[in-house]
Design a protein around this motif. Structure first.
Motif, PDB file in Angstrom:
ATOM      1  N   LEU A 198     -81.784 108.862 -12.291  1.00  9.31           N
ATOM      2  CA  LEU A 198     -81.419 109.338 -10.864  1.00  9.31           C
ATOM      3  C   LEU A 198     -80.794 108.217 -10.296  1.00  9.31           C
ATOM      4  O   LEU A 198     -81.085 106.944 -10.495  1.00  9.31           O
ATOM      5  CB  LEU A 198     -82.316 109.661  -9.955  1.00  9.31           C
ATOM      6  CG  LEU A 198     -83.171 111.002 -10.444  1.00  9.31           C
ATOM      7  CD1 LEU A 198     -84.512 110.292 -11.126  1.00  9.31           C
ATOM      8  CD2 LEU A 198     -83.929 111.583  -9.202  1.00  9.31           C
ATOM      9  N   TRP A 199     -79.587 108.329  -9.413  1.00 12.43           N
ATOM     10  CA  TRP A 199     -79.093 107.226  -8.676  1.00 12.43           C
ATOM     11  C   TRP A 199     -78.033 107.883  -7.456  1.00 12.43           C
ATOM     12  O   TRP A 199     -78.060 109.064  -7.270  1.00 12.43           O
ATOM     13  CB  TRP A 199     -77.966 106.699  -9.571  1.00 12.43           C
ATOM     14  CG  TRP A 199     -76.796 107.564 -10.138  1.00 12.43           C
ATOM     15  CD1 TRP A 199     -76.815 108.126 -11.326  1.00 12.43           C
ATOM     16  CD2 TRP A 199     -75.634 107.911  -9.673  1.00 12.43           C
ATOM     17  NE1 TRP A 199     -75.759 108.978 -11.412  1.00 12.43           N
ATOM     18  CE2 TRP A 199     -74.863 108.846 -10.414  1.00 12.43           C
ATOM     19  CE3 TRP A 199     -75.031 107.495  -8.490  1.00 12.43           C
ATOM     20  CZ2 TRP A 199     -73.770 109.266  -9.999  1.00 12.43           C
ATOM     21  CZ3 TRP A 199     -73.780 107.939  -8.113  1.00 12.43           C
ATOM     22  CH2 TRP A 199     -73.010 108.827  -9.126  1.00 12.43           C
ATOM     23  N   LEU A 200     -77.964 106.769  -6.586  1.00 11.66           N
ATOM     24  CA  LEU A 200     -77.379 107.096  -5.274  1.00 11.66           C
ATOM     25  C   LEU A 200     -76.522 106.096  -4.533  1.00 11.66           C
ATOM     26  O   LEU A 200     -76.976 104.811  -4.631  1.00 11.66           O
ATOM     27  CB  LEU A 200     -78.244 107.851  -4.230  1.00 11.66           C
ATOM     28  CG  LEU A 200     -77.627 108.211  -3.028  1.00 11.66           C
ATOM     29  CD1 LEU A 200     -78.263 109.651  -2.313  1.00 11.66           C
ATOM     30  CD2 LEU A 200     -77.455 107.335  -1.914  1.00 11.66           C
ATOM     31  N   ASP A 201     -75.247 106.178  -4.383  1.00 12.69           N
ATOM     32  CA  ASP A 201     -74.307 105.175  -3.705  1.00 12.69           C
ATOM     33  C   ASP A 201     -74.080 105.593  -2.401  1.00 12.69           C
ATOM     34  O   ASP A 201     -73.763 106.642  -2.165  1.00 12.69           O
ATOM     35  CB  ASP A 201     -73.217 104.723  -4.554  1.00 12.69           C
ATOM     36  CG  ASP A 201     -73.396 104.312  -5.940  1.00 12.69           C
ATOM     37  OD1 ASP A 201     -74.634 103.851  -6.316  1.00 12.69           O
ATOM     38  OD2 ASP A 201     -72.487 104.391  -6.735  1.00 12.69           O
ATOM     39  N   VAL A 202     -73.924 104.607  -1.308  1.00 17.10           N
ATOM     40  CA  VAL A 202     -73.480 104.977  -0.191  1.00 17.10           C
ATOM     41  C   VAL A 202     -72.321 103.912   0.200  1.00 17.10           C
ATOM     42  O   VAL A 202     -72.252 102.461  -0.074  1.00 17.10           O
ATOM     43  CB  VAL A 202     -74.501 104.482   0.982  1.00 17.10           C
ATOM     44  CG1 VAL A 202     -73.891 104.867   2.535  1.00 17.10           C
ATOM     45  CG2 VAL A 202     -75.550 105.534   0.792  1.00 17.10           C
ATOM     46  N   ASP A 203     -70.892 104.369   0.336  1.00 14.54           N
ATOM     47  CA  ASP A 203     -69.976 103.641   0.618  1.00 14.54           C
ATOM     48  C   ASP A 203     -69.694 102.650  -0.848  1.00 14.54           C
ATOM     49  O   ASP A 203     -69.298 101.652  -0.555  1.00 14.54           O
ATOM     50  CB  ASP A 203     -69.809 102.929   1.896  1.00 14.54           C
ATOM     51  CG  ASP A 203     -69.586 103.759   2.987  1.00 14.54           C
ATOM     52  OD1 ASP A 203     -69.038 104.867   2.717  1.00 14.54           O
ATOM     53  OD2 ASP A 203     -70.354 103.478   4.052  1.00 14.54           O
ATOM     54  N   GLY A 204     -70.079 103.232  -1.993  1.00 14.12           N
ATOM     55  CA  GLY A 204     -69.917 102.460  -3.137  1.00 14.12           C
ATOM     56  C   GLY A 204     -70.975 101.365  -3.519  1.00 14.12           C
ATOM     57  O   GLY A 204     -70.765 100.694  -4.393  1.00 14.12           O
ATOM     58  N   VAL A 205     -71.916 101.311  -2.865  1.00 16.59           N
ATOM     59  CA  VAL A 205     -73.120 100.156  -2.770  1.00 16.59           C
ATOM     60  C   VAL A 205     -74.213 101.146  -3.245  1.00 16.59           C
ATOM     61  O   VAL A 205     -74.746 102.086  -2.705  1.00 16.59           O
ATOM     62  CB  VAL A 205     -73.521  99.729  -1.471  1.00 16.59           C
ATOM     63  CG1 VAL A 205     -74.683  98.884  -1.638  1.00 16.59           C
ATOM     64  CG2 VAL A 205     -72.073  98.817  -0.926  1.00 16.59           C
ATOM     65  N   ARG A 206     -74.825 100.714  -4.531  1.00 15.32           N
ATOM     66  CA  ARG A 206     -75.784 101.278  -5.051  1.00 15.32           C
ATOM     67  C   ARG A 206     -77.093 101.078  -4.195  1.00 15.32           C
ATOM     68  O   ARG A 206     -77.717  99.981  -3.976  1.00 15.32           O
ATOM     69  CB  ARG A 206     -76.417 100.762  -6.615  1.00 15.32           C
ATOM     70  CG  ARG A 206     -77.274 101.167  -7.536  1.00 15.32           C
ATOM     71  CD  ARG A 206     -77.158 102.873  -7.496  1.00 15.32           C
ATOM     72  NE  ARG A 206     -75.852 103.277  -7.942  1.00 15.32           N
ATOM     73  CZ  ARG A 206     -75.400 103.372  -9.201  1.00 15.32           C
ATOM     74  NH1 ARG A 206     -76.283 102.929 -10.409  1.00 15.32           N
ATOM     75  NH2 ARG A 206     -74.295 103.927  -9.725  1.00 15.32           N
ATOM     76  N   ARG A 207     -77.622 102.221  -3.744  1.00 13.67           N
ATOM     77  CA  ARG A 207     -78.955 102.205  -2.783  1.00 13.67           C
ATOM     78  C   ARG A 207     -80.189 102.799  -3.707  1.00 13.67           C
ATOM     79  O   ARG A 207     -81.179 102.068  -3.572  1.00 13.67           O
ATOM     80  CB  ARG A 207     -78.636 102.986  -1.637  1.00 13.67           C
ATOM     81  CG  ARG A 207     -77.608 102.471  -0.732  1.00 13.67           C
ATOM     82  CD  ARG A 207     -78.066 101.147  -0.217  1.00 13.67           C
ATOM     83  NE  ARG A 207     -76.880 100.925   0.907  1.00 13.67           N
ATOM     84  CZ  ARG A 207     -77.362  99.725   1.690  1.00 13.67           C
ATOM     85  NH1 ARG A 207     -78.000  98.724   1.283  1.00 13.67           N
ATOM     86  NH2 ARG A 207     -76.328  99.516   2.492  1.00 13.67           N
ATOM     87  N   GLN A 208     -80.178 103.578  -4.582  1.00 15.22           N
ATOM     88  CA  GLN A 208     -81.144 104.369  -5.471  1.00 15.22           C
ATOM     89  C   GLN A 208     -80.857 104.358  -6.737  1.00 15.22           C
ATOM     90  O   GLN A 208     -79.755 104.477  -7.176  1.00 15.22           O
ATOM     91  CB  GLN A 208     -81.584 105.686  -4.887  1.00 15.22           C
ATOM     92  CG  GLN A 208     -82.113 105.827  -3.504  1.00 15.22           C
ATOM     93  CD  GLN A 208     -82.463 107.253  -3.154  1.00 15.22           C
ATOM     94  OE1 GLN A 208     -81.731 108.037  -2.732  1.00 15.22           O
ATOM     95  NE2 GLN A 208     -83.804 107.430  -3.245  1.00 15.22           N
ATOM     96  N   THR A 209     -81.721 103.625  -7.522  1.00 12.75           N
ATOM     97  CA  THR A 209     -81.832 103.854  -8.893  1.00 12.75           C
ATOM     98  C   THR A 209     -83.421 104.254  -9.387  1.00 12.75           C
ATOM     99  O   THR A 209     -84.179 103.602  -8.905  1.00 12.75           O
ATOM    100  CB  THR A 209     -81.356 102.684  -9.756  1.00 12.75           C
ATOM    101  OG1 THR A 209     -80.206 102.284  -9.233  1.00 12.75           O
ATOM    102  CG2 THR A 209     -81.388 102.738 -11.158  1.00 12.75           C
TER     103      THR A 209
END
Length: 282
Positions: A198-209
């Protein structure tokens, strides 16, 4: 199979995403992708169709991958590192709460930041869609009652959730706080739901991996556990918790969402979502 729904909100049509990446319309075969069409038998009938015989479509909008969700059940603090980043100990039993089904939107729809919001946050999660009625299940039989899996963004307003008293539901249920999809990936294509990245970015910044291998309570246990307290019906959706990296856990200064931001998230094999945050409207 990868099943989806396309069209304007409230008028979505069923479709499938074939092996060539072409979206094929299913509206001449089934009325919708919902509890009535998610049994093993119904899914097998769809699987026997040659996708090339179905009309190709170019969706202007991808909607929620499941229609008419009856229950939207969420699991809190189901990854050890996430529990600790929030300042809590990992739970001895699953923490369950409900998210209003009116929060459900498509995977790329805008997220509305509530007019009173102070701490709107992101959470990438594995969604589990029930395909067969489940009550008092054993863990050994639990996954046979799953129709498939999808990506969920369990958007959360932390001040509403934790600082306004009562239960978590009020922080989880604002309109647009439940993007699901793009696809419902059928159970046969996900042989091990505990081996997904799983992964999530906010404004192109990786926040969750993260990986579902790090869940405290695995999918089979969760389906079995929840079925001891309520009957799970076809089309019900379970969001199984989020890995570390949420905004409230950023030290020393938590980071929260504001209008005008971009969120991109995904799960290996289940597709990705992209949302813009906007000011809430009446």
């Amino acid at each position: 199979m990868k099943l989806l729904r396309h069209g304007l909100p409230g008028t979505e049509k069923p479709a499938l995403h074939d092996e060539r990446g072409i979206v094929r319309d299913l509206s001449g075969v089934i009325a919708d992708i919902d509890g009535a069409t998610l049994s093993d038998e119904a899914v097998e009938r769809l699987r026997r169709i040659d996708p090339a015989t179905l009309p190709a479509v170019a969706p202007e909008r991808v909607g929620p991958c499941v229609g008419r969700v009856g229950k939207f059940i969420c699991v809190g603090l189901n990854y050890i590192d996430h529990a600790r980043e929030t300042g809590k100990e990992p739970p001895a039993e699953p923490i369950l709460f409900m998210k209003a089904t009116s929060a459900i939107v498509g995977p790329n729809d805008d997220i509305q930041i509530s007019m009173m919001s102070l701490k709107t946050d992101w959470e990438v999660e594995l969604g589990v869609v029930i395909g067969k009625r489940a009550k008092y299940l054993s863990k050994e039989h639990a996954l046979a009652h799953v129709a498939g899996y999808c990506v969920v963004n369990d958007v959360s307003e932390r001040a509403f959730q934790s600082e306004r008293g009562g239960q978590w539901t009020k922080g989880k249920s604002h309109d647009t706080f439940g993007p699901i999809g793009p696809w419902l990936v059928t159970r046969d294509e996900v042989p091990d739901p505990q081996a997904l990245q799983l992964w999530l970015d906010v404004d192109g910044v990786r926040r969750q991996t993260g990986t579902t291998a790090n869940m405290i309570f695995d999918v089979a246990f969760l389906v079995s556990y929840i079925s001891q307290f309520m009957t799970l019906e076809p089309g019900d959706l379970i969001a199984t918790g989020t890995p570390p990296g949420v905004g409230m856990g950023i030290k020393p200064n938590p980071v929260f969402l504001k209008p005008g931001q971009s969120i991109t998230l995904g799960i290996a094999g289940l597709g990705s979502q992209k949302q813009q945050t906007v000011e809430a409207r009446n």
